[in-house]
Design a protein around this motif. Structure first.
Motif, PDB file in Angstrom:
ATOM      1  N   TYR A   1      -8.786  36.369  23.634  1.00  0.00           N
ATOM      2  CA  TYR A   1      -8.597  37.395  24.668  1.00  0.00           C
ATOM      3  C   TYR A   1      -7.503  37.004  25.665  1.00  0.00           C
ATOM      4  CZ  TYR A   1      -9.605  40.893  28.214  1.00  0.00           C
ATOM      5  OH  TYR A   1      -9.477  41.929  29.094  1.00  0.00           O
TER       6      TYR A   1
ATOM      7  N   SER B   1      -4.083  38.742  25.333  1.00  0.00           N
ATOM      8  CA  SER B   1      -4.020  40.204  25.263  1.00  0.00           C
ATOM      9  C   SER B   1      -2.728  40.754  25.873  1.00  0.00           C
ATOM     10  CB  SER B   1      -5.210  40.830  25.999  1.00  0.00           C
ATOM     11  OG  SER B   1      -6.425  40.466  25.409  1.00  0.00           O
TER      12      SER B   1
ATOM     13  N   PHE C   1     -10.284  40.234  17.862  1.00  0.00           N
ATOM     14  CA  PHE C   1     -10.469  39.241  18.908  1.00  0.00           C
ATOM     15  C   PHE C   1     -11.628  38.306  18.552  1.00  0.00           C
ATOM     16  CE2 PHE C   1      -8.213  42.467  21.448  1.00  0.00           C
ATOM     17  CZ  PHE C   1      -7.261  41.657  22.039  1.00  0.00           C
TER      18      PHE C   1
ATOM     19  N   ASN D   1     -13.735  39.160  28.218  1.00  0.00           N
ATOM     20  CA  ASN D   1     -13.673  40.376  29.029  1.00  0.00           C
ATOM     21  C   ASN D   1     -14.911  40.507  29.914  1.00  0.00           C
ATOM     22  OD1 ASN D   1     -14.227  43.625  29.197  1.00  0.00           O
ATOM     23  ND2 ASN D   1     -12.059  43.104  29.320  1.00  0.00           N
TER      24      ASN D   1
END
Length: 296
Positions: free
Chosen positions: A99, A102, A125, A225
């Motif tokens: 992540y 990103s 991911f 996240n």
């Protein structure tokens, strides 16, 4: 033995359920069962034990599975070699990423799309360990992570940019305006950290143990996240690479002042598989975009 039968067998083996595999393959369960039965008849062995509605691989099935993977991958690679030979800008590109990269992906993908509009791109991911397994199996063509070394010679690793392990906190936190922070200064903070499978957690644990510092770990999460969302609630801080702050304008990244907390973002390829032209083009675009992420 047909290629589609091998694909059906692989998905059923991965999911350990004929119904779920059939749904993902967009075929009926009866079709899947018939095709796998035909494959078993061809091979002369049972690949699955049928336990009511459940299935599990037999010893023969476990032995056959890696060969099925290899055969399907070789067939896919063969088609890609021919596509590249006649310069067909089509096919599928499977990109694995942690992540924390990103933001780099979002920079690179529109440029790649303009060059290869007919290539289907799949982004997967995961943690570094999860992605390494997928790269070894050939289910991703490359992976973006902070892994810098390779002992077995099966991986080709290219550096992209330098990132810093940082304390991630809400902009309202008393430490939000710090330019740097010492490891000892974060030990009293309530932390939500990545789970043990993440390379950044392994790095943090190693340095913390060497320094003899005891962190206040309130929660462990296997999704970056979610960690950022938790930090955004103002109830927790977390420790991540500064490049992870994508889409969270209210969070701040404060570099931890330790010599070993710098890491290089990398793109990894397996040395075992053919590298399609689209992947080579993506690698070049990624490296160009990565220049923006290096510290001035």
């Amino acid at each position: 033995m047909e290629l589609r039968q091998l694909k059906y067998f692989i998905r059923a083996a991965e999911l350990q359920n004929f119904t779920d595999a059939a749904n993902e393959l967009y075929i009926t369960q009866s079709t899947l069962s018939q095709q796998i039965k035909q494959l078993e008849n061809t091979l002369g062995v049972l690949l699955f034990d049928r336990l009511g509605k459940r299935i599990r691989l037999t010893e023969a099935g476990n032995l056959f599975l890696p060969h099925a993977y290899k055969t399907v991958l070789q067939a896919t690679e063969g088609q890609q070699v021919l596509n590249d030979l006649i310069d067909l800008k089509t096919g599928v590109l499977n990109i694995g990423s942690t992540y924390g990269l990103s933001a780099l992906l979002v920079k690179a993908l529109p440029i790649f799309r303009s060059m290869y509009p007919q290539v289907v791109v799949n982004i997967i991911f995961g943690s570094t360990n999860e992605l390494l397994q997928k790269l070894d199996k050939g289910t991703v063509d490359c992976m973006l992570s902070f892994m810098e070394t390779n002992d077995d010679g099966q991986l080709e690793i290219h550096r992209l940019f330098t990132a810093h392990l940082s304390l991630i906190t809400h902009e309202s936190h008393p430490m939000a305006d710090y330019k740097k922070i010492k490891l000892t200064e974060i030990k009293g903070l309530t932390l939500a950290l990545p789970s043990a499978g993440f390379s950044i957690r392994q790095l943090l644990d190693k340095i913390v143990a060497e320094a003899g510092v005891q962190l206040n770990i309130d929660m462990e999460v296997n999704d970056i996240n979610t960690l950022l969302q938790l930090a955004d609630t103002k109830n927790w801080c977390t420790v991540l690479m500064n490049s992870s702050l994508f889409g969270f304008p209210s969070l701040r990244a404060i570099p931890i002042s330790h010599a070993d907390f710098k890491r290089h973002a990398t793109i990894l390829f397996s040395a075992k598989y053919y590298r399609k032209h689209a992947l080579t083009a993506f690698n070049k675009i990624l490296k160009d975009c990565a220049k923006e992420f290096n510290p001035k």
